[in-house]
Design a protein around this motif. Sequence first.
Motif, PDB file in Angstrom:
ATOM      1  N   ASP A  12      38.804  17.449  80.826  1.00 59.51           N
ATOM      2  CA  ASP A  12      38.889  17.098  79.419  1.00 59.51           C
ATOM      3  C   ASP A  12      37.828  17.854  78.634  1.00 59.51           C
ATOM      4  OD1 ASP A  12      40.966  15.295  79.748  1.00 59.51           O
ATOM      5  OD2 ASP A  12      39.674  13.533  79.797  1.00 59.51           O
ATOM      6  N   TYR A  13      38.192  18.313  77.450  1.00 61.18           N
ATOM      7  CA  TYR A  13      37.270  18.964  76.526  1.00 61.18           C
ATOM      8  C   TYR A  13      37.157  18.064  75.301  1.00 61.18           C
ATOM      9  CZ  TYR A  13      38.188  22.960  79.516  1.00 61.18           C
ATOM     10  OH  TYR A  13      38.319  23.795  80.592  1.00 61.18           O
ATOM     11  N   SER A  14      35.959  17.559  75.051  1.00 58.37           N
ATOM     12  CA  SER A  14      35.740  16.603  73.967  1.00 58.37           C
ATOM     13  C   SER A  14      34.927  17.221  72.841  1.00 58.37           C
ATOM     14  CB  SER A  14      34.996  15.375  74.494  1.00 58.37           C
ATOM     15  OG  SER A  14      35.743  14.749  75.503  1.00 58.37           O
ATOM     16  N   SER A  15      35.142  16.701  71.643  1.00 60.83           N
ATOM     17  CA  SER A  15      34.374  17.114  70.482  1.00 60.83           C
ATOM     18  C   SER A  15      32.936  16.629  70.634  1.00 60.83           C
ATOM     19  CB  SER A  15      34.983  16.511  69.219  1.00 60.83           C
ATOM     20  OG  SER A  15      34.089  16.619  68.137  1.00 60.83           O
ATOM     21  N   THR A  16      31.972  17.492  70.304  1.00 62.62           N
ATOM     22  CA  THR A  16      30.567  17.088  70.371  1.00 62.62           C
ATOM     23  C   THR A  16      30.199  16.180  69.207  1.00 62.62           C
ATOM     24  OG1 THR A  16      29.896  19.080  69.191  1.00 62.62           O
ATOM     25  CG2 THR A  16      29.845  19.162  71.610  1.00 62.62           C
ATOM     26  N   LYS A  17      31.016  16.154  68.167  1.00 64.47           N
ATOM     27  CA  LYS A  17      30.736  15.300  67.008  1.00 64.47           C
ATOM     28  C   LYS A  17      31.431  13.951  67.107  1.00 64.47           C
ATOM     29  CE  LYS A  17      29.819  19.095  63.879  1.00 64.47           C
ATOM     30  NZ  LYS A  17      30.177  19.778  62.648  1.00 64.47           N
ATOM     31  N   SER A  18      32.737  13.969  67.371  1.00 63.61           N
ATOM     32  CA  SER A  18      33.507  12.711  67.382  1.00 63.61           C
ATOM     33  C   SER A  18      33.639  12.111  68.782  1.00 63.61           C
ATOM     34  CB  SER A  18      34.909  12.955  66.825  1.00 63.61           C
ATOM     35  OG  SER A  18      35.655  13.776  67.716  1.00 63.61           O
ATOM     36  N   HIS A  19      33.412  12.914  69.801  1.00 64.00           N
ATOM     37  CA  HIS A  19      33.570  12.522  71.206  1.00 64.00           C
ATOM     38  C   HIS A  19      35.027  12.250  71.581  1.00 64.00           C
ATOM     39  CE1 HIS A  19      29.244  12.457  71.469  1.00 64.00           C
ATOM     40  NE2 HIS A  19      29.217  11.676  70.427  1.00 64.00           N
ATOM     41  N   LEU A  20      35.960  12.656  70.746  1.00 64.97           N
ATOM     42  CA  LEU A  20      37.382  12.500  71.049  1.00 64.97           C
ATOM     43  C   LEU A  20      37.837  13.650  71.942  1.00 64.97           C
ATOM     44  CD1 LEU A  20      38.659  11.591  67.483  1.00 64.97           C
ATOM     45  CD2 LEU A  20      38.268  10.022  69.398  1.00 64.97           C
ATOM     46  N   VAL A  21      38.794  13.381  72.821  1.00 66.45           N
ATOM     47  CA  VAL A  21      39.350  14.424  73.677  1.00 66.45           C
ATOM     48  C   VAL A  21      40.226  15.331  72.814  1.00 66.45           C
ATOM     49  CG1 VAL A  21      40.850  14.924  75.646  1.00 66.45           C
ATOM     50  CG2 VAL A  21      39.290  12.975  75.736  1.00 66.45           C
ATOM     51  N   LEU A  22      39.907  16.616  72.811  1.00 70.40           N
ATOM     52  CA  LEU A  22      40.661  17.589  72.026  1.00 70.40           C
ATOM     53  C   LEU A  22      41.640  18.375  72.878  1.00 70.40           C
ATOM     54  CD1 LEU A  22      37.778  19.000  69.815  1.00 70.40           C
ATOM     55  CD2 LEU A  22      39.373  17.135  69.291  1.00 70.40           C
ATOM     56  N   LYS A  23      41.299  18.543  74.168  1.00 71.07           N
ATOM     57  CA  LYS A  23      42.133  19.348  75.059  1.00 71.07           C
ATOM     58  C   LYS A  23      42.010  18.802  76.471  1.00 71.07           C
ATOM     59  CE  LYS A  23      42.700  24.146  76.573  1.00 71.07           C
ATOM     60  NZ  LYS A  23      42.212  25.511  76.412  1.00 71.07           N
ATOM     61  N   ARG A  24      43.091  18.899  77.225  1.00 69.24           N
ATOM     62  CA  ARG A  24      43.101  18.468  78.624  1.00 69.24           C
ATOM     63  C   ARG A  24      43.830  19.536  79.446  1.00 69.24           C
ATOM     64  NH1 ARG A  24      44.708  12.656  79.062  1.00 69.24           N
ATOM     65  NH2 ARG A  24      42.458  12.447  78.907  1.00 69.24           N
ATOM     66  N   GLU A  25      43.261  19.890  80.595  1.00 70.49           N
ATOM     67  CA  GLU A  25      43.892  20.852  81.514  1.00 70.49           C
ATOM     68  C   GLU A  25      44.036  20.200  82.877  1.00 70.49           C
ATOM     69  OE1 GLU A  25      41.286  24.237  81.422  1.00 70.49           O
ATOM     70  OE2 GLU A  25      42.333  25.102  79.708  1.00 70.49           O
ATOM     71  N   MET A  26      45.182  20.465  83.525  1.00 72.96           N
ATOM     72  CA  MET A  26      45.423  19.922  84.857  1.00 72.96           C
ATOM     73  C   MET A  26      46.465  20.775  85.570  1.00 72.96           C
ATOM     74  SD  MET A  26      47.552  16.812  83.327  1.00 72.96           S
ATOM     75  CE  MET A  26      47.138  17.310  81.670  1.00 72.96           C
ATOM     76  N   LEU A  27      46.467  20.684  86.878  1.00 72.17           N
ATOM     77  CA  LEU A  27      47.525  21.317  87.662  1.00 72.17           C
ATOM     78  C   LEU A  27      48.652  20.310  87.774  1.00 72.17           C
ATOM     79  CD1 LEU A  27      45.583  23.101  90.535  1.00 72.17           C
ATOM     80  CD2 LEU A  27      46.743  24.148  88.596  1.00 72.17           C
ATOM     81  N   ARG A  28      49.866  20.784  87.514  1.00 67.40           N
ATOM     82  CA  ARG A  28      51.019  19.891  87.548  1.00 67.40           C
ATOM     83  C   ARG A  28      52.212  20.647  88.107  1.00 67.40           C
ATOM     84  NH1 ARG A  28      52.243  16.938  82.058  1.00 67.40           N
ATOM     85  NH2 ARG A  28      50.507  15.641  82.700  1.00 67.40           N
ATOM     86  N   SER A  29      53.010  19.963  88.887  1.00 68.69           N
ATOM     87  CA  SER A  29      54.239  20.566  89.388  1.00 68.69           C
ATOM     88  C   SER A  29      55.174  20.816  88.216  1.00 68.69           C
ATOM     89  CB  SER A  29      54.925  19.651  90.396  1.00 68.69           C
ATOM     90  OG  SER A  29      54.117  19.487  91.525  1.00 68.69           O
ATOM     91  N   THR A  30      55.883  21.936  88.275  1.00 70.11           N
ATOM     92  CA  THR A  30      56.806  22.261  87.195  1.00 70.11           C
ATOM     93  C   THR A  30      58.218  22.392  87.751  1.00 70.11           C
ATOM     94  OG1 THR A  30      56.366  24.617  87.478  1.00 70.11           O
ATOM     95  CG2 THR A  30      55.049  23.454  85.832  1.00 70.11           C
ATOM     96  N   LEU A  31      59.178  22.125  86.912  1.00 66.74           N
ATOM     97  CA  LEU A  31      60.583  22.195  87.292  1.00 66.74           C
ATOM     98  C   LEU A  31      60.944  23.620  87.706  1.00 66.74           C
ATOM     99  CD1 LEU A  31      63.156  20.504  87.440  1.00 66.74           C
ATOM    100  CD2 LEU A  31      63.652  21.220  85.108  1.00 66.74           C
ATOM    101  N   GLY A  32      61.384  23.799  88.930  1.00 66.43           N
ATOM    102  CA  GLY A  32      61.794  25.106  89.409  1.00 66.43           C
ATOM    103  C   GLY A  32      60.658  26.077  89.635  1.00 66.43           C
ATOM    104  N   GLY A  33      59.428  25.593  89.591  1.00 67.88           N
ATOM    105  CA  GLY A  33      58.269  26.465  89.757  1.00 67.88           C
ATOM    106  C   GLY A  33      57.957  26.723  91.216  1.00 67.88           C
TER     107      GLY A  33
END
Length: 91
Positions: A12-33
């Motif tokens: 998770d990437y959070s704002s240093t001011k609001s502390h809200l999550v701005l972006k999330r990265e994860m490995l995920r299975s994909t359809l037909g991948g």
Amino acid sequence: MKTPEKGAAVTDYSSTKSHLVLKREMLRSTLGGDGPALVSETYSDYRNIDGWMVPFTATAKLPGFGLVITRVKEVKIDPNAPDVEFQPGRK
């Protein structure tokens, strides 16, 4: 970074001011991948709903699909919902 006992890590990437999550990265299975792929989600249009900051727009970059935008129309928070509703393994 959050690493569950089972499954892939989530960053998770959070704002240093609001502390809200701005972006999330994860490995995920994909359809037909060919296996898990890096999926990136960004969150915006946060609104205060009964004291909870809720993102009303989520934009995901999904391999093979491109951008998927989700817009929330309404949020209802039920403080009287029993805790059992949120237990692991509940269907």
